[in-house]
Design a protein around this motif. Structure first.
Motif, mmCIF file in Angstrom:
data_model
loop_
_atom_site.group_PDB
_atom_site.id
_atom_site.type_symbol
_atom_site.label_atom_id
_atom_site.label_comp_id
_atom_site.label_asym_id
_atom_site.label_seq_id
_atom_site.Cartn_x
_atom_site.Cartn_y
_atom_site.Cartn_z
ATOM 1 N N GLY A 273 0.820 -1.209 0.000
ATOM 2 C CA GLY A 273 0.000 0.000 0.000
ATOM 3 C C GLY A 273 0.847 1.249 0.000
ATOM 4 O O GLY A 273 0.573 2.199 -0.718
ATOM 5 N N LEU A 274 1.912 1.211 0.801
ATOM 6 C CA LEU A 274 2.772 2.388 0.872
ATOM 7 C C LEU A 274 3.508 2.598 -0.436
ATOM 8 O O LEU A 274 3.639 3.719 -0.910
ATOM 9 N N SER A 275 3.985 1.510 -1.048
ATOM 10 C CA SER A 275 4.784 1.718 -2.247
ATOM 11 C C SER A 275 3.907 2.146 -3.410
ATOM 12 O O SER A 275 4.376 2.795 -4.328
ATOM 13 N N ALA A 276 2.614 1.813 -3.345
ATOM 14 C CA ALA A 276 1.740 2.243 -4.431
ATOM 15 C C ALA A 276 1.462 3.735 -4.359
ATOM 16 O O ALA A 276 1.283 4.382 -5.363
ATOM 17 N N GLY A 277 1.420 4.285 -3.131
ATOM 18 C CA GLY A 277 0.994 5.665 -3.065
ATOM 19 C C GLY A 277 1.871 6.613 -2.295
ATOM 20 O O GLY A 277 2.037 7.762 -2.692
#
Lengths: 281, 311
Positions: A273-277
């Motif tokens: 989730g963090l790396s996507a956004g």
């Protein structure tokens, strides 16, 4: 596709990398292992047996913590307050993040700057005023008071994080939705939010852990034992009985089990989730 | 987690925006909607953060007696701190604590994230173990480490190291070193998670290409990894700096400022003056000084990232 980009052709770890991984793991869990060892020792053995493996293991500490102490109650309180905080934070931050990511309006930059600035306010600076305010408004010593304060402290970071996430979602889908006649709110709830799930999950975990770990607010805003959160409960437990290391370490392990389970379940999603956004500005 | 400057360069370029997206059709859009959406967040933040900080600023300019506001004293409370050697000593210790913790935590997080990003056996196990201190609260961390480093009953045999008894909590330098160590222990996991997330957005092809071009690991790190990680490192640095300057719980429960005030930080002064001695005015002045430090460091990072974006 993503998986092959991420791991497919990176060089595998060599012996040195494994040594570093093992060293880091030992540093990370060393204190926890020692606590685990202590929690199975009797009060006498705690002071005489300094080996990592207890020579005469006992479950005595755990029965006291689980059945004769307030620790289960504290755990319940923490779950309720942290859960409610996560819900409230996600709702407020999602609305704000969506507004600032998708609409141009007068005062947008100023509002974002204002919200960012408040995350620079030290918690300790506003603890005394918050106490007075809570007493004045009548939310002192209640779940509600805790939830409102935690939510306000988590909204700035989560809002900035979700805003970055929304900006990575192409707007073409929303345009299509609008052409089909859906209202702005419906577009947000039905088209954008499902796509933002990984970001929402990551934000939820971060907010939950924050509340779970906090001590200062929980110690200041609550006085009755029934509403005490686990981080404060442990500390009081310690002073109440003197330092009874066996019981204390057992209590610590009981209280971190739910977090470790949550962590192991959510860890992959969190990073995804963090790396996507989150790395977008 | 993204305390982000609007100036931060994006990690990846967006694809060109189709014309239909760029065009706005404001006529059918209710103008009040964005305000309505943003309002609840702003109100909650204003009530819980802004009102209290104004209250605290006012407190810091007054003499206080328990909870009563007495005479307006201007900057006397600040003068009492900044005019005393004890005040400056606390500020110095806070700076040592913050800078040393950052110097350890940031490279460590980046290094561990790098390790965890490579394919390895038991990768998920390592990830879970190494990131686990994140879910340990500061109170618990302090207790666990106090117990681990205990000279008499601890497992490390610190009671008798070649004939000398090492009591970490009785020696000023060792106590500060231990405090920094534990501080890094509780804070590196979140930094590592953020770094790991950012590393995963760097396409492996890019690293591969640099290999083909004959770039060594150091050049690759400097030319590819670091520039692409810059926005995330900026976020991590801000988060950690704020966390460290404002740290009360860990210090209070681990060393309580001792021995002989060797770990007495500004944040702990603010706590003690407010909650132990009930000098609310003085306590507020200490915490406003902390606030100023947060802003100065935050502004410095923003300036740094901005100048890097230009170059």
């Amino acid at each position: 596709m993503a998986e092959s980009i991420r791991t497919g052709r990176r060089k595998p770890a060599g012996p040195l990398a494994y040594a570093a991984l093992v060293a880091a793991s030992l540093f990370a869990v060393g204190p926890l292992l020692w606590a685990l060892s202590t929690s199975f020792k009797s009060p006498d053995a705690v002071l005489t047996d300094t080996s990592w493996i207890p020579s005469a293991p006992t479950l005595e500490n755990y029965t006291i913590v689980l059945f004769e102490s307030q620790v289960p109650r504290y755990l319940f309180n923490s779950v309720v307050v942290a859960g409610a905080t996560v819900l409230a934070t996600l709702v407020l931050a999602t609305l704000g993040a969506y507004a600032t990511a998708r609409f141009r309006f007068r005062g947008r930059g100023a509002s974002l700057f204002f919200i960012l600035m408040t995350s620079m306010i030290p918690g300790i600076a506003i603890l005394v005023p918050l106490y007075f305010l809570a007493v004045e408004v009548g939310v002192y010593d209640s779940y509600l008071g805790l939830i409102v304060v935690y939510t306000a402290w988590q909204v700035p970071t989560v809002l900035w994080m979700l805003r970055g996430f929304f900006q990575t979602i192409p707007t073409s889908l929303e345009e299509a939705g609008r052409i089909d006649g859906a209202s702005d709110l419906r577009v947000m709830v039905q088209l954008v939010l499902p796509l933002a799930k990984p970001g929402l999950a990551a934000a939820a975990v971060i907010a939950f852990v924050y509340v779970w770990n906090d001590y200062l607010i929980a110690a200041t805003m609550v006085s009755s034992d029934d509403k005490r959160l686990v981080s404060v409960g442990l500390y009081n437990y310690l002073s109440q009985y003197g330092i009874e290391w066996g019981q204390l370490t057992a209590a610590v392990l009981v209280t971190i089990v739910p977090m470790v389970v949550l962590f192991v379940l959510m860890e992959k999603r969190l990073v995804a989730g963090l790396s996507a956004g989150a790395t977008k500005g | 987690m993204t305390v982000k400057s609007p100036e931060a360069p994006p990690v990846r370029e967006h694809r060109p925006v189709p014309a239909v997206q760029a065009r706005r059709r404001p006529s059918t859009r209710p103008r009040l909607l964005p305000y309505g959406l943003l309002l609840p967040a702003v109100v909650v933040v204003a009530v819980v953060s802004v009102f209290p900080i104004v209250f605290a600023l006012n407190l810091s300019l007054h003499e206080t007696r328990f909870t009563q506001l007495e005479d307006f004293v201007g900057l006397d409370n600040y003068a009492a701190i900044l005019g005393s050697s004890a005040g400056w000593a606390s500020i110095g210790r806070s700076l040592i604590y913050v800078v040393a913790s950052l110097a350890l935590a940031i490279p460590m997080s980046l290094g561990i994230a790098h390790l965890l990003n490579r394919p390895a056996r038991f990768r998920l196990v390592f990830r879970a173990l190494i990131l686990m201190p994140w879910v340990i609260s500061q109170t618990v961390a302090a207790l666990l480490w106090r117990w681990l480093l205990n000279a008499d009953y601890g497992p490390l045999g610190l009671g008798d190291v070649a004939g000398t008894r090492i009591d970490v909590f009785a020696d000023p330098v060792q106590a500060m070193a231990a405090l920094i160590l534990v501080n890094v222990w509780i804070s590196y996991p979140l930094a590592t998670i953020l770094c790991l997330a950012a590393l995963q957005t760097i396409p492996a092809e890019l690293e591969e290409a640099s290999d083909v071009d004959g770039a060594g690991p150091f050049t690759r790190f400097r030319r590819i990894t670091l520039p692409m990680m810059a926005p995330t490192l900026f976020v991590v640095a801000i988060l950690l700096t704020l966390l460290y300057f404002n740290m009360v719980t860990l210090v209070l429960t681990f060393t309580a400022g001792g021995p002989f005030g060797a770990t007495q930080l500004v944040s702990l002064d603010a706590f003690n003056e407010s909650f132990s001695f009930f000098n609310l005015g003085l306590g507020a002045a200490y915490s406003v000084i902390l606030f100023v430090f947060n802003i100065v460091f935050g502004a410095a990072y923003i300036k740094l990232i901005r100048s890097e974006g230009d170059g």
